[in-house]
Design a protein around this motif. Structure first.
Motif, PDB file in Angstrom:
ATOM      1  N   ASP A 107       0.857  -1.179   0.000  1.00 22.52           N
ATOM      2  CA  ASP A 107       0.000   0.000   0.000  1.00 22.52           C
ATOM      3  C   ASP A 107       0.897   1.235   0.000  1.00 22.52           C
ATOM      4  OD1 ASP A 107      -2.355   1.433   0.003  1.00 22.52           O
ATOM      5  OD2 ASP A 107      -2.952   0.882   2.032  1.00 22.52           O
ATOM      6  N   ALA A 108       0.307   2.417  -0.254  1.00 19.84           N
ATOM      7  CA  ALA A 108       1.071   3.664  -0.253  1.00 19.84           C
ATOM      8  C   ALA A 108       0.329   4.710   0.580  1.00 19.84           C
ATOM      9  CB  ALA A 108       1.264   4.160  -1.679  1.00 19.84           C
ATOM     10  N   TYR A 109       1.103   5.606   1.167  1.00 19.14           N
ATOM     11  CA  TYR A 109       0.572   6.619   2.074  1.00 19.14           C
ATOM     12  C   TYR A 109       1.215   7.970   1.801  1.00 19.14           C
ATOM     13  CZ  TYR A 109      -0.930   2.521   4.722  1.00 19.14           C
ATOM     14  OH  TYR A 109      -1.514   1.332   5.085  1.00 19.14           O
ATOM     15  N   VAL A 116       1.048  -0.281  13.095  1.00 14.98           N
ATOM     16  CA  VAL A 116      -0.332  -0.633  13.445  1.00 14.98           C
ATOM     17  C   VAL A 116      -1.304  -0.098  12.391  1.00 14.98           C
ATOM     18  CG1 VAL A 116      -2.176  -0.314  15.148  1.00 14.98           C
ATOM     19  CG2 VAL A 116       0.153  -0.814  15.912  1.00 14.98           C
ATOM     20  N   GLN A 117      -1.073   1.130  11.897  1.00 15.83           N
ATOM     21  CA  GLN A 117      -1.930   1.682  10.841  1.00 15.83           C
ATOM     22  C   GLN A 117      -1.871   0.811   9.585  1.00 15.83           C
ATOM     23  OE1 GLN A 117      -0.043   5.587  10.954  1.00 15.83           O
ATOM     24  NE2 GLN A 117      -2.069   6.523  11.247  1.00 15.83           N
ATOM     25  N   VAL A 118      -0.687   0.364   9.249  1.00 11.41           N
ATOM     26  CA  VAL A 118      -0.522  -0.485   8.058  1.00 11.41           C
ATOM     27  C   VAL A 118      -1.261  -1.810   8.267  1.00 11.41           C
ATOM     28  CG1 VAL A 118       1.142  -1.751   6.627  1.00 11.41           C
ATOM     29  CG2 VAL A 118       1.671   0.578   7.408  1.00 11.41           C
ATOM     30  N   LEU A 119      -1.047  -2.425   9.414  1.00 12.27           N
ATOM     31  CA  LEU A 119      -1.719  -3.697   9.701  1.00 12.27           C
ATOM     32  C   LEU A 119      -3.236  -3.530   9.690  1.00 12.27           C
ATOM     33  CD1 LEU A 119       0.604  -5.095  12.508  1.00 12.27           C
ATOM     34  CD2 LEU A 119       0.380  -5.972  10.163  1.00 12.27           C
ATOM     35  N   ARG A 120      -3.718  -2.434  10.231  1.00 10.04           N
ATOM     36  CA  ARG A 120      -5.164  -2.203  10.276  1.00 10.04           C
ATOM     37  C   ARG A 120      -5.727  -2.015   8.860  1.00 10.04           C
ATOM     38  NH1 ARG A 120      -8.926  -3.315  14.141  1.00 10.04           N
ATOM     39  NH2 ARG A 120     -10.811  -2.660  13.117  1.00 10.04           N
ATOM     40  N   ALA A 121      -5.010  -1.271   8.015  1.00  7.53           N
ATOM     41  CA  ALA A 121      -5.452  -1.074   6.629  1.00  7.53           C
ATOM     42  C   ALA A 121      -5.469  -2.397   5.880  1.00  7.53           C
ATOM     43  CB  ALA A 121      -4.536  -0.071   5.919  1.00  7.53           C
ATOM     44  N   TRP A 122      -4.466  -3.218   6.112  1.00 10.50           N
ATOM     45  CA  TRP A 122      -4.380  -4.549   5.493  1.00 10.50           C
ATOM     46  C   TRP A 122      -5.561  -5.399   5.930  1.00 10.50           C
ATOM     47  CZ3 TRP A 122      -1.563  -8.778   8.361  1.00 10.50           C
ATOM     48  CH2 TRP A 122      -1.491  -9.959   7.627  1.00 10.50           C
ATOM     49  N   TYR A 123      -5.809  -5.443   7.233  1.00 10.93           N
ATOM     50  CA  TYR A 123      -6.934  -6.201   7.794  1.00 10.93           C
ATOM     51  C   TYR A 123      -8.260  -5.705   7.218  1.00 10.93           C
ATOM     52  CZ  TYR A 123     -10.377  -7.676  11.300  1.00 10.93           C
ATOM     53  OH  TYR A 123     -11.479  -8.193  11.935  1.00 10.93           O
ATOM     54  N   GLU A 131     -11.600 -11.819   1.984  1.00 16.54           N
ATOM     55  CA  GLU A 131     -10.475 -12.743   2.143  1.00 16.54           C
ATOM     56  C   GLU A 131     -10.313 -13.196   3.587  1.00 16.54           C
ATOM     57  OE1 GLU A 131      -6.860 -11.762  -0.203  1.00 16.54           O
ATOM     58  OE2 GLU A 131      -8.058 -10.060  -0.900  1.00 16.54           O
ATOM     59  N   VAL A 132     -10.944 -12.465   4.498  1.00 15.68           N
ATOM     60  CA  VAL A 132     -10.913 -12.807   5.918  1.00 15.68           C
ATOM     61  C   VAL A 132     -12.348 -12.879   6.407  1.00 15.68           C
ATOM     62  CG1 VAL A 132     -10.282 -11.985   8.217  1.00 15.68           C
ATOM     63  CG2 VAL A 132      -8.688 -11.729   6.327  1.00 15.68           C
ATOM     64  N   GLY A 133     -12.645 -13.952   7.109  1.00 14.09           N
ATOM     65  CA  GLY A 133     -13.996 -14.113   7.657  1.00 14.09           C
ATOM     66  C   GLY A 133     -14.162 -13.350   8.954  1.00 14.09           C
ATOM     67  N   ASP A 134     -14.972 -13.871   9.807  1.00 13.94           N
ATOM     68  CA  ASP A 134     -15.291 -13.227  11.075  1.00 13.94           C
ATOM     69  C   ASP A 134     -14.206 -13.524  12.104  1.00 13.94           C
ATOM     70  OD1 ASP A 134     -16.700 -11.745  12.880  1.00 13.94           O
ATOM     71  OD2 ASP A 134     -17.997 -13.409  13.506  1.00 13.94           O
ATOM     72  N   VAL A 135     -13.071 -12.826  11.936  1.00  8.19           N
ATOM     73  CA  VAL A 135     -11.920 -12.991  12.816  1.00  8.19           C
ATOM     74  C   VAL A 135     -11.551 -11.608  13.345  1.00  8.19           C
ATOM     75  CG1 VAL A 135      -9.482 -13.682  12.908  1.00  8.19           C
ATOM     76  CG2 VAL A 135     -11.067 -14.949  11.460  1.00  8.19           C
ATOM     77  N   SER A 136     -11.233 -11.501  14.612  1.00  6.98           N
ATOM     78  CA  SER A 136     -10.834 -10.205  15.176  1.00  6.98           C
ATOM     79  C   SER A 136      -9.485  -9.768  14.590  1.00  6.98           C
ATOM     80  CB  SER A 136     -10.732 -10.299  16.698  1.00  6.98           C
ATOM     81  OG  SER A 136      -9.599 -11.068  17.064  1.00  6.98           O
ATOM     82  N   PHE A 137      -9.235  -8.488  14.671  1.00  4.99           N
ATOM     83  CA  PHE A 137      -7.968  -7.932  14.198  1.00  4.99           C
ATOM     84  C   PHE A 137      -6.787  -8.608  14.903  1.00  4.99           C
ATOM     85  CE2 PHE A 137      -4.645  -4.637  14.976  1.00  4.99           C
ATOM     86  CZ  PHE A 137      -4.164  -4.524  13.672  1.00  4.99           C
ATOM     87  N   GLU A 138      -6.885  -8.737  16.215  1.00  4.46           N
ATOM     88  CA  GLU A 138      -5.796  -9.328  16.995  1.00  4.46           C
ATOM     89  C   GLU A 138      -5.526 -10.774  16.584  1.00  4.46           C
ATOM     90  OE1 GLU A 138      -8.420  -7.667  18.267  1.00  4.46           O
ATOM     91  OE2 GLU A 138      -7.396  -5.834  18.890  1.00  4.46           O
ATOM     92  N   PRO A 146       2.586 -11.471  10.551  1.00  6.03           N
ATOM     93  CA  PRO A 146       3.038 -10.480   9.565  1.00  6.03           C
ATOM     94  C   PRO A 146       4.363  -9.820   9.910  1.00  6.03           C
ATOM     95  CG  PRO A 146       1.450  -9.482  11.027  1.00  6.03           C
ATOM     96  CD  PRO A 146       1.533 -10.948  11.412  1.00  6.03           C
ATOM     97  N   ASN A 147       5.000  -9.304   8.876  1.00  9.36           N
ATOM     98  CA  ASN A 147       6.190  -8.469   8.998  1.00  9.36           C
ATOM     99  C   ASN A 147       5.914  -7.220   8.183  1.00  9.36           C
ATOM    100  OD1 ASN A 147       8.823  -7.718   9.685  1.00  9.36           O
ATOM    101  ND2 ASN A 147       9.604  -8.503   7.744  1.00  9.36           N
ATOM    102  N   VAL A 148       6.044  -6.042   8.803  1.00 13.69           N
ATOM    103  CA  VAL A 148       5.733  -4.773   8.148  1.00 13.69           C
ATOM    104  C   VAL A 148       7.015  -4.014   7.838  1.00 13.69           C
ATOM    105  CG1 VAL A 148       4.556  -2.543   8.391  1.00 13.69           C
ATOM    106  CG2 VAL A 148       3.542  -4.611   9.384  1.00 13.69           C
ATOM    107  N   VAL A 149       7.085  -3.471   6.622  1.00 12.48           N
ATOM    108  CA  VAL A 149       8.198  -2.617   6.231  1.00 12.48           C
ATOM    109  C   VAL A 149       7.603  -1.359   5.622  1.00 12.48           C
ATOM    110  CG1 VAL A 149      10.196  -2.367   4.708  1.00 12.48           C
ATOM    111  CG2 VAL A 149       9.704  -4.581   5.758  1.00 12.48           C
TER     112      VAL A 149
END
Length: 174
Positions: A107-109, A116-123, A131-138, A146-149
């Motif tokens: 993604d780009a910003y 955390v912002q990146v992970l939340r946007a991905w989620y 692509e993700v069912g009823d699963v909490s963010f955590e 995940p690994n974020v760069v």
């Protein structure tokens, strides 16, 4: 009046057409925009080069042209709007997919995001696309490992410049 020339003939042409002793350099979509002008005659000369900024400045100096920051432009001829990626940040998330194979999300910003912002946007995107069912963010983060760069546009320019300098300075035949 605007004249576009190849970089190799820019200095000679800028001196002749715009009586220039200086050139203005700015980030441009195709590399570096280089402009010179004579305000008295309204003559503009420009080129775009993919060489590193350092190499451009070195070559201009060798031709008797001082490199400065900026850009000459005629109304409507050259866009001086900032390049949207000039100060952007690219974020990538590598993760373990449900099929137990590596996945990558990019993604780009406009401003530097936190991990955390990146992970939340991905989620959120994966939730929206189903692509993700009823699963909490955590739980999603825990299961996907995940690994974020986050990479800035300045980092990208350094990476490109390093590659460009190698290409420009390496002898032919390698």
């Amino acid at each position: 009046m605007t004249l576009q020339v190849p970089f190799d003939s820019f200095a000679k042409t800028a001196k002749k057409v715009a009586k220039a002793t200086e050139a203005y350099l700015s980030v441009h979509v195709g590399g570096t925009l280089i402009t010179s002008a004579d305000p008295a005659t309204n003559a503009h000369v420009f080129t775009v080069s993919r060489l590193s900024r350092q190499e451009i400045e070195k070559r201009l100096k060798a031709e008797g042209i001082e490199a400065l920051e900026g850009a000459w432009a005629e109304e409507g001829q050259i866009s001086l709007d900032p390049d949207p990626i000039e100060n952007a940040f690219v974020a990538a998330v590598s993760y373990q997919s449900a099929e137990h194979i590596p996945g990558v999300w990019v993604d780009a910003y406009r401003e530097q995001p936190s991990h955390v912002q990146v992970l939340r946007a991905w989620y959120d995107e994966f939730r929206e696309t189903g692509e993700v069912g009823d699963v909490s963010f955590e739980e999603f983060v825990r299961l996907s490992n995940p690994n974020v760069v986050v990479v800035s546009s300045a980092d990208l320019r350094r990476y490109i410049a390093a590659k460009t300098e190698k290409v420009v300075t390496e002898p032919a035949g390698r």
